[in-house]
Design an enzyme around this catalytic site. Sequence first.
Site, short mmCIF file in Angstrom:
data_model
loop_
_atom_site.label_atom_id
_atom_site.label_comp_id
_atom_site.label_asym_id
_atom_site.label_seq_id
_atom_site.Cartn_x
_atom_site.Cartn_y
_atom_site.Cartn_z
CB SER A 202 -0.85 -0.02 1.27
OG SER A 202 -1.47 1.22 1.47
CE1 TYR B 30 -4.26 -2.68 5.64
CE2 TYR B 30 -3.70 -0.35 5.48
CZ TYR B 30 -4.02 -1.54 4.87
OH TYR B 30 -4.07 -1.61 3.51
CE LYS C 146 -1.76 -4.22 3.28
NZ LYS C 146 -2.08 -5.51 2.64
C1 WQD Z 1 -9.63 9.38 0.93
C2 WQD Z 1 -9.85 10.86 1.20
C3 WQD Z 1 -10.31 11.41 3.49
C4 WQD Z 1 -14.16 9.42 3.82
C5 WQD Z 1 -7.04 4.40 3.07
C6 WQD Z 1 -5.95 3.64 3.78
C7 WQD Z 1 -4.99 3.10 2.78
C8 WQD Z 1 -5.69 2.24 1.79
C9 WQD Z 1 -6.85 2.93 1.17
C10 WQD Z 1 -6.63 0.00 2.18
C11 WQD Z 1 -9.17 11.36 2.49
C12 WQD Z 1 -11.50 11.74 2.62
C13 WQD Z 1 -12.96 9.90 3.34
C14 WQD Z 1 -15.20 10.33 4.10
C15 WQD Z 1 -13.80 12.15 3.39
N1 WQD Z 1 -6.04 1.04 2.49
N2 WQD Z 1 -12.78 11.24 3.14
N3 WQD Z 1 -14.97 11.67 3.87
O1 WQD Z 1 -7.35 7.32 3.86
O2 WQD Z 1 -6.47 7.85 1.53
O3 WQD Z 1 -6.50 5.51 2.38
O4 WQD Z 1 -7.68 3.52 2.17
O5 WQD Z 1 -7.03 -0.95 2.44
O6 WQD Z 1 -4.01 2.39 3.43
O7 WQD Z 1 -5.30 4.50 4.67
O8 WQD Z 1 -8.63 6.57 1.78
O9 WQD Z 1 -10.97 6.60 1.03
O10 WQD Z 1 -10.49 6.67 3.50
O11 WQD Z 1 -9.97 8.67 2.12
O12 WQD Z 1 -13.62 13.35 3.22
O13 WQD Z 1 -16.31 9.97 4.55
O14 WQD Z 1 -11.26 11.07 1.40
O15 WQD Z 1 -10.14 12.38 4.48
O16 WQD Z 1 -8.71 12.65 2.23
P1 WQD Z 1 -7.19 6.94 2.46
P2 WQD Z 1 -10.09 7.06 2.12
#
Ligand code: WQD
Length: 354
Positions: free
Chosen positions: A127, A152, A156
């Site tokens: 990741s 988590y 990785k």
């Molecule tokens: C993306 C953006 C949030 C939800 C995570 C893990 C990573 C990988 C993928 C997998 C961010 C914003 C989110 C919401 C929002 N893991 N957001 N409102 O955090 O980049 O990555 O998932 O298994 O290891 O850390 O992905 O989709 O959670 O967030 O504004 O309700 O969307 O703040 O900027 P992230 P995400």
Amino acid sequence: MTKNVLVSGGAGYIGSHVTVELIQAGYNVIVADNLSNCDMTCFEGVKAITGKKDIPFIKIDCCDRDAVFRLFDEYRIDAVIHFAAFKAVGESVAEPIKYYRNNLDSFLNILEAGKNHGGCNILFSSSATVYGETDKLPVTEDSPRQSATSPYGNTKQICEDILRDVVSAAKSYGESMFPGTRKNGPVKGIALRYFNPIGAHPSALIGELPRGVPNNLVPYITQTAIGKRECLSIFGNDYPTPDGTCLRDYIDIVDLAKAHVAAVSRMLDGKMKKDYEIFNIGTGRPVSVYELVTAFEKVNGIKLNYKFAERRAGDVTAIWADPSLANRELKWAAERSIEDTLAAAWAWEKHLAE
Ligand code: WQD
């Protein structure tokens, strides 16, 4: 001879899309899953998309070492794509032992079984989280890894290191000391560092099935659009980015799946330049949360109920890939537009509601 690829965690979101692409590329796939975080919906979807009704499905917990060894006794496994792992960042902070035990044990068992059955090619699903917060963007595979901010993320990093060390040690494995018993053999490894996988298969027969309230952005958007959630919170609009919201590299799930076929073929065709390789799998295109939300509204003709909220703890401001190594070496590039991907995500959510 057709090559056999074991996909651990093959009934899940990424695993099911990868299984489709592998079958369509002519591989035999053996799916192993304990269904701890999914049901058979996506596996059934894989059979419908590929028209292949006899894909072997082995219900197995990869933490069960004997069961993993039996699987390798039963099938000749030419390569493994290892997805079987827990993946909820927040839960891993609350339950680190559960995460370390599951994510490390299962990977060790796969590696040990592969090594003890004459050697194996192992593709590990890593990741972009291993890069943490960095000012030097986009990140290349040589960008330094930062200390993980969650158990988590740490699993990785640790699994990448385990794979590197096993590959290195396995070079010297020769004949078995005891003729007639299992034979040690070389292990080759590739780690793919995914950025943010989103979307669904264009058939709308497989996609993401989050349990409970989604943590990730796109399932939250589609569930809000369909009325399962009242309002999307955009976490933070005061980041030092053009529109104040976070920047990410959203990679279409089918594009991501195709990268696995390219990587497996590279291993099986003897094209690796080193015995352990790492590739970033992203688009190279930063997209803000706000841009993603508005693109979703536009392409699907929907007005989404959203509000700006506090920043979410642990979020990095911006991260996106330099995917040029994968482009060059795997002869792979992300192809689908963000609009196509968001249309597919919406089609999948509607399919679930049918
Ligand atoms: C993306 C953006 C949030 C939800 C995570 C893990 C990573 C990988 C993928 C997998 C961010 C914003 C989110 C919401 C929002 N893991 N957001 N409102 O955090 O980049 O990555 O998932 O298994 O290891 O850390 O992905 O989709 O959670 O967030 O504004 O309700 O969307 O703040 O900027 P992230 P995400």
